[in-house]
Design an enzyme around this catalytic site. Structure first.
Site, PDB file in Angstrom:
ATOM      1  N   SER A  66       0.876  -1.183   0.000  1.00 44.25           N
ATOM      2  CA  SER A  66       0.000   0.000   0.000  1.00 44.25           C
ATOM      3  C   SER A  66       0.903   1.219   0.000  1.00 44.25           C
ATOM      4  CB  SER A  66      -0.847  -0.007   1.282  1.00 44.25           C
ATOM      5  OG  SER A  66      -1.458   1.250   1.481  1.00 44.25           O
ATOM      6  N   TYR A  95      -2.734  -0.891  10.338  1.00 47.37           N
ATOM      7  CA  TYR A  95      -2.582  -1.064   8.888  1.00 47.37           C
ATOM      8  C   TYR A  95      -1.223  -0.528   8.429  1.00 47.37           C
ATOM      9  CZ  TYR A  95      -4.116  -1.014   3.958  1.00 47.37           C
ATOM     10  OH  TYR A  95      -4.246  -1.232   2.609  1.00 47.37           O
TER      11      TYR A  95
HETATM   12  P1  NAD Z   1     -11.329  -6.334  -0.530  1.00 47.02           P
HETATM   13  O1  NAD Z   1     -12.028  -6.148   0.767  1.00 47.02           O
HETATM   14  O2  NAD Z   1     -12.068  -6.118  -1.803  1.00 47.02           O
HETATM   15  O3  NAD Z   1     -10.644  -7.771  -0.601  1.00 47.02           O
HETATM   16  C1  NAD Z   1     -10.002  -8.352   0.507  1.00 47.02           C
HETATM   17  C2  NAD Z   1      -9.917  -9.831   0.288  1.00 47.02           C
HETATM   18  O4  NAD Z   1      -9.264 -10.421   1.430  1.00 47.02           O
HETATM   19  C3  NAD Z   1     -11.286 -10.519   0.161  1.00 47.02           C
HETATM   20  O5  NAD Z   1     -11.189 -11.567  -0.784  1.00 47.02           O
HETATM   21  C4  NAD Z   1     -11.493 -11.091   1.561  1.00 47.02           C
HETATM   22  O6  NAD Z   1     -12.381 -12.197   1.596  1.00 47.02           O
HETATM   23  C5  NAD Z   1     -10.077 -11.493   1.891  1.00 47.02           C
HETATM   24  N1  NAD Z   1      -9.865 -11.717   3.327  1.00 47.02           N
HETATM   25  C6  NAD Z   1     -10.149 -10.899   4.357  1.00 47.02           C
HETATM   26  N2  NAD Z   1      -9.850 -11.492   5.520  1.00 47.02           N
HETATM   27  C7  NAD Z   1      -9.356 -12.727   5.207  1.00 47.02           C
HETATM   28  C8  NAD Z   1      -8.876 -13.813   5.984  1.00 47.02           C
HETATM   29  N3  NAD Z   1      -8.826 -13.782   7.316  1.00 47.02           N
HETATM   30  N4  NAD Z   1      -8.455 -14.909   5.329  1.00 47.02           N
HETATM   31  C9  NAD Z   1      -8.511 -14.975   3.965  1.00 47.02           C
HETATM   32  N5  NAD Z   1      -8.946 -13.978   3.191  1.00 47.02           N
HETATM   33  C10 NAD Z   1      -9.371 -12.862   3.812  1.00 47.02           C
HETATM   34  O7  NAD Z   1     -10.078  -5.349  -0.441  1.00 47.02           O
HETATM   35  P2  NAD Z   1      -9.006  -4.849  -1.529  1.00 47.02           P
HETATM   36  O8  NAD Z   1      -9.092  -3.370  -1.541  1.00 47.02           O
HETATM   37  O9  NAD Z   1      -9.084  -5.587  -2.804  1.00 47.02           O
HETATM   38  O10 NAD Z   1      -7.677  -5.218  -0.753  1.00 47.02           O
HETATM   39  C11 NAD Z   1      -6.747  -6.180  -1.195  1.00 47.02           C
HETATM   40  C12 NAD Z   1      -5.363  -5.776  -0.720  1.00 47.02           C
HETATM   41  O11 NAD Z   1      -5.031  -4.510  -1.283  1.00 47.02           O
HETATM   42  C13 NAD Z   1      -5.251  -5.602   0.802  1.00 47.02           C
HETATM   43  O12 NAD Z   1      -4.018  -6.129   1.239  1.00 47.02           O
HETATM   44  C14 NAD Z   1      -5.263  -4.104   0.967  1.00 47.02           C
HETATM   45  O13 NAD Z   1      -4.613  -3.695   2.136  1.00 47.02           O
HETATM   46  C15 NAD Z   1      -4.524  -3.660  -0.275  1.00 47.02           C
HETATM   47  N6  NAD Z   1      -4.733  -2.280  -0.663  1.00 47.02           N
HETATM   48  C16 NAD Z   1      -5.971  -1.816  -0.981  1.00 47.02           C
HETATM   49  C17 NAD Z   1      -6.120  -0.489  -1.331  1.00 47.02           C
HETATM   50  C18 NAD Z   1      -7.434   0.085  -1.704  1.00 47.02           C
HETATM   51  O14 NAD Z   1      -7.519   1.315  -1.818  1.00 47.02           O
HETATM   52  N7  NAD Z   1      -8.467  -0.700  -1.914  1.00 47.02           N
HETATM   53  C19 NAD Z   1      -5.015   0.357  -1.363  1.00 47.02           C
HETATM   54  C20 NAD Z   1      -3.769  -0.157  -1.027  1.00 47.02           C
HETATM   55  C21 NAD Z   1      -3.639  -1.469  -0.682  1.00 47.02           C
END
Ligand code: NAD
Length: 260
Positions: A142, A155
């Site tokens: 991130s 986070y």
């Molecule tokens: P999202 O909520 O759409 O997806 C998260 C995924 O993780 C889902 O498939 C969920 O079921 C899974 N998950 C959650 N807890 C879990 C567990 N205990 N065991 C197994 N799976 C689990 O979120 P996203 O935005 O796609 O995030 C994905 C990654 O991207 C994360 O690591 C997040 O920190 C990172 N990220 C997101 C953003 C953003 O703006 N969306 C920015 C930077 C980084």
């Protein structure tokens, strides 16, 4: 590009992980998807990817807070496919709260899912990669692996940890044809971001619209959300031969956020 190879993507039932899993399948990789959600929806997603890309797609419901379930997920994938060639550590959750009110269970869960799970998957998948002399590990970090924001103590700590873990593993595997890199997205419109808007609004005393404008997109000079497909595109590039000398890198894809 990835025909005959296998990609395991944690947290791929939604958002960024789902886009990465689809992109790897489009390149010909067999895929293991993982994450939570409605069983019927997960099954139709699984079947659709398999159908469209003509690859094998398996689902693991392993909980990334549980080291024994992570080890079993990796062992099952290896038993079926031989080795995990591309390991994408992507599962993540968020919680927004001032540190003195930060719930202990949220701190533990964020550290477990966003940081320790990567340690457990890498530890389990590395021996087979090393034996093959080829591997790609891609971490979804991130912008918060590089800079901080208030109210996101767990986070930001976990994502800075991911940057450190990425560098250490890169040094340990550099001579085995294995690379590991972290992609550091800015704000991407996914359920993870959508869900944090009400809490951020409460913590900052703002309306939800003000949060979108003045907190989220204010950080991003482009004033645009990053898309899941852009991140998946970089992940695919990192699996290519052209990327074989990129390792230990924390690569921002944040519309200029961390340049400021
Ligand atoms: P999202 O909520 O759409 O997806 C998260 C995924 O993780 C889902 O498939 C969920 O079921 C899974 N998950 C959650 N807890 C879990 C567990 N205990 N065991 C197994 N799976 C689990 O979120 P996203 O935005 O796609 O995030 C994905 C990654 O991207 C994360 O690591 C997040 O920190 C990172 N990220 C997101 C953003 C953003 O703006 N969306 C920015 C930077 C980084």
């Amino acid at each position: 590009m990835l025909t005959g190879k296998t990609a395991l993507v944690t947290g791929s039932t939604s958002g960024i992980g789902l886009a990465i899993a689809k992109a790897m399948a489009k390149e010909g990789a067999n895929v293991v998807i993982n994450g939570f959600g409605d069983a019927g929806e997960i099954e139709s997603t699984r079947a659709a990817i398999a159908d469209e890309c003509n690859v094998a797609v398996r689902y693991s419901g392993a909980d990334m807070t549980k080291p024994d379930e992570i080890a079993a997920m990796v062992a099952e994938a290896e038993a079926e496919f031989g080795a995990i060639d591309v390991l994408c550590n992507n599962a993540g959750i968020q919680h927004v709260s001032p540190i003195d009110a930060f719930p202990l269970d949220k701190w533990d869960a964020i550290l477990a899912i966003n940081l320790s799970a990567s340690f457990h998957t890498i530890r389990a998948a590395l021996p087979a990669m090393r034996e093959k002399g080829w591997g790609r590990i891609i971490q979804t970090a991130s912008a918060h692996a590089l800079v901080a924001s208030p109210y996101k103590s767990a986070y930001v700590a976990a994502k800075h940890g991911i940057a450190g873990l990425t560098k250490v593993v890169a040094l340990e595997v550099a001579e085995y044809g294995i690379t590991i890199n972290a992609i550091s997205p800015g704000y991407v419109w996914t359920p993870l971001v959508e869900k944090q808007i009400p809490d951020t609004a409460r913590a900052r005393g703002m309306t939800e619209d003000e949060v979108k404008r003045e907190v989220l997109l204010a950080a991003q000079p482009t004033k645009e959300f990053v898309t899941v497909d852009e991140i998946a595109g970089l992940a695919v590039f990192l699996t290519s031969d052209a990327a074989r000398n990129i390792t230990g890198a924390v690569l921002p894809m944040d519309g200029g956020w961390t340049a400021a």
